[in-house]
Design an enzyme around this catalytic site. Structure first.
Site, PDB file in Angstrom:
ATOM      1  N   ILE B  70       0.848  -1.191   0.000  1.00 54.29           N
ATOM      2  CA  ILE B  70       0.000   0.000   0.000  1.00 54.29           C
ATOM      3  C   ILE B  70       0.886   1.245   0.000  1.00 54.29           C
ATOM      4  O   ILE B  70       0.638   2.192  -0.731  1.00 54.29           O
ATOM      5  CB  ILE B  70      -0.941   0.018   1.236  1.00 54.29           C
ATOM      6  CG1 ILE B  70      -1.722  -1.309   1.368  1.00 54.29           C
ATOM      7  CG2 ILE B  70      -1.878   1.226   1.195  1.00 54.29           C
ATOM      8  CD1 ILE B  70      -2.678  -1.629   0.263  1.00 54.29           C
ATOM      9  N   CYS B 129       7.710  -1.393   8.273  1.00 54.25           N
ATOM     10  CA  CYS B 129       6.952  -1.402   7.018  1.00 54.25           C
ATOM     11  C   CYS B 129       7.908  -1.659   5.860  1.00 54.25           C
ATOM     12  O   CYS B 129       8.842  -0.882   5.641  1.00 54.25           O
ATOM     13  CB  CYS B 129       6.224  -0.085   6.780  1.00 54.25           C
ATOM     14  SG  CYS B 129       5.360  -0.106   5.183  1.00 54.25           S
ATOM     15  N   LYS B 164       6.659  -2.401  16.964  1.00 56.80           N
ATOM     16  CA  LYS B 164       6.273  -3.487  16.043  1.00 56.80           C
ATOM     17  C   LYS B 164       7.501  -3.976  15.289  1.00 56.80           C
ATOM     18  O   LYS B 164       8.108  -3.240  14.518  1.00 56.80           O
ATOM     19  CB  LYS B 164       5.197  -3.005  15.065  1.00 56.80           C
ATOM     20  CG  LYS B 164       4.640  -4.128  14.193  1.00 56.80           C
ATOM     21  CD  LYS B 164       3.372  -3.692  13.470  1.00 56.80           C
ATOM     22  CE  LYS B 164       2.720  -4.845  12.716  1.00 56.80           C
ATOM     23  NZ  LYS B 164       1.437  -4.457  12.122  1.00 56.80           N
TER      24      LYS B 164
END
Lengths: 253, 311
Positions: B70, B129, B164
């Site tokens: 994305i 990411c 994360k």
């Protein structure tokens, strides 16, 4: 958008790699509009994690049936094509925004479909005729083997078939037979992006609606997988939620 | 059967929450079911300025999973605070905000804004990411960079911080230790694994970004292994994720050492999966002899008492 448990009531192969399925929906609490898609889960396990957005070719709200048409492209659509009459399917219905039908104020409509973009135009054509709007359809396919629904469309108005290889109808692309002088109030098109680009370019300045194909994630607007830039400014639209139907000048293909 | 879990900043009525990026900012799913049922909600990543993200196609299905690229599309932290977070307040569910960036300064800015908004209960620091050109994953693959960004964000954050972690590393324990030493209150693991699919008809990578993050049941064994390893060396609680689709998967994550579980890709296959898992969880726990969620956490370890988290 609602989740519906559907039962496969009928299945027909209508052209090369192309299947028509009639689904009986337990409770049609949302009646899909032309251009909205059905988001169908493939199988029950975790082999296929993404649903498939499938075109709706017809809806019968009295009988609670949906007619879907799809082409076998990969593993997911192949598995779907192997479903048997009586099998249950997990379907999200009423997804996205369809073509406007009610407030068009036009007398004539030009429908331009390409390949698996043809099915939603059939449901649209029926609804337009109910509004007293005259319908002319130009339907493009790869070859004669891929052609479907010629007769169905012909019962609703004029139809011109185009095949890329000329094995049936006019040889070439749909844009080759789009009338140079337009007497239609609006055009409605659905098909591969290349075709949509060519059609919107050729009919620039005309009022029209396009339906965009794209790989989708959630299908409800949460994951941002299927987006398209808007023509005016820096924003974007979500194809699955704001579309797949847009005004021709609204987005950049 | 108690499903309750208390984690830093998060008092969870059950351990199930949608994972960041798979649930937007909650609006779409709120039309399908009452979000109040969820243990918490992790919202889509925020960056300092708005981002359009990558070109399409952005997703591709893979065997028991999917690739996504994305590209951190989001309207920017200020708009998220003004227009998205207030909507979630009515559901009485803890909100975890995912913080992304391409520099330490950006991470700090976004974290400060979100924690000062008083609209979030915790931050999830996205140093993993794989889909943006600069930043993001480099912080998630170098323990020293991870330590630095965690320390700086922790300094400004008024709410607890969960870092994360990326699975795209050879030593996940080193990463976990680095961020724990820097003050992270918990861990969130795992993010996606970098992958690629070639589209046969065009003979080119299918995703416009070429590579994407692999998620779904295909990566679950990797998530379980990494959580199990980290649990043996780090005492801060872990929010586990990676291919969860059923209540039995949740039990497996709890056994490995997770204290709560996030559900990502499965929301796309079945948008009702989170409430369905919550409903099925008591029976699944009971089936394996547990009397509560807390009773199950870390029980996959032979000497689990020494590894128990502080919850």
């Amino acid at each position: 958008m609602k989740k519906a448990q559907a039962v496969l009531a009928d299945k027909r192969k209508i052209a090369k790699d192309t299947y028509e399925m009639e689904l009986t929906v337990e409770e049609m609490n949302v009646i899909p509009t032309p251009g909205q898609f059905a988001h169908i889960r493939i199988g029950n396990g975790s082999a296929h994690m993404l649903r498939r957005p499938i075109s709706i070719a017809d809806v019968d709200p009295i009988q609670n049936t949906l007619t879907i048409i799809f082409k076998v492209i990969g593993g997911g659509t192949n598995e779907l094509s192997h479903c048997q009459v009586g099998d249950e399917l997990d379907v999200l219905i009423g997804c996205g925004q369809g073509y406007p039908v009610e407030d068009l104020a036009i007398q004539k409509a030009l429908l331009i479909g390409g390949g698996i973009g043809v099915p939603p135009l059939y449901y649209l054509a029926k609804r337009l005729r109910e509004q007293g709007i005259e319908v002319t359809s130009i339907l493009g396919f790869q070859t004669k083997e891929h052609v479907f629904y010629e007769k169905e469309f012909s019962l609703l108005g004029g139809v011109q078939i185009v095949t890329n290889d000329g094995s049936y109808g006019h040889k070439g692309f749909v844009t080759d037979v789009v009338p140079p002088v337009s007497d239609f109030g609006s055009y409605f098109t659905c098909g591969p992006t290349g075709m949509l680009k060519a059609v919107t370019h050729q009919l620039k300045g005309q009022k029209g609606y396009i339906s965009i194909e794209e790989r989708m994630g959630c299908g409800i607007g949460a994951c941002y997988a299927c987006v398209v830039p808007i023509a005016d400014g820096e924003g974007f639209r979500k194809i699955c939620k704001d579309g797949p139907v847009f005004k021709a000048e609204e987005v950049v293909l | 059967m108690s499903l309750r879990v208390d984690l830093p900043g998060l008092s969870l009525k059950n351990p199930i929450m949608p994972a960041s990026g798979c649930f937007g900012f909650g609006r779409e799913f709120s039309e399908l079911y009452d979000l109040h049922q969820l243990g918490a909600i992790i919202i889509k990543a925020a960056t300092q300025e708005k981002r359009y993200g990558n070109q399409t196609p952005r997703v591709a299905e893979t065997a028991s999973g999917m690739l996504n690229a994305i590209g951190l599309q989001n309207p920017g932290v200020a708009t998220i605070i003004d227009e998205e977070l207030p909507f979630l307040q009515s559901f009485d569910v803890p909100v975890v905000a995912n913080v992304a960036g391409s520099s330490v300064e950006e991470y700090v800015h976004v974290a400060r804004k979100l924690s000062e908004s008083e609209l979030v209960h915790a931050l999830e620091l996205n140093i993993s990411c794989p889909n943006v050109k600069e930043g993001g994953i480099q912080f998630g693959t170098d323990p020293d960079l991870a330590r630095e960004v965690t320390y700086k964000v922790k300094e400004v954050s008024k709410v607890p911080l969960y870092v994360k972690l990326s699975p795209n590393v050879s030593n996940i324990v080193a990463m976990a230790k680095a961020v724990a030493e820097a003050g992270s209150d918990g861990l969130s693991m795992i993010n996606t694994l970098t992958g690629m699919q070639i589209h046969l008809p065009s003979k080119r990578p299918l995703l416009a970004n070429q590579t994407g993050g692999l998620s779904g049941p295909a990566i679950k064994p990797i998530a379980i292994r990494m959580i199990y390893e980290v649990k043996q060396h780090v005492s801060i609680p872990i929010i586990g994720m990676g291919g969860v689709t059923t209540a039995e998967d949740v039990v497996e994550f709890l056994l490995a050492g997770a204290s709560a579980v996030a559900v990502g890709t499965a929301n796309f296959q079945n948008p009702f999966v989170c409430p369905e898992i919550i409903e099925a969880l008591p029976q699944a726990l009971e089936k394996y002899g547990f009397t509560s969620v807390e009773d199950c956490i870390g029980k996959g370890h032979p000497h689990e008492s020494s590894y128990l988290s502080r919850t």
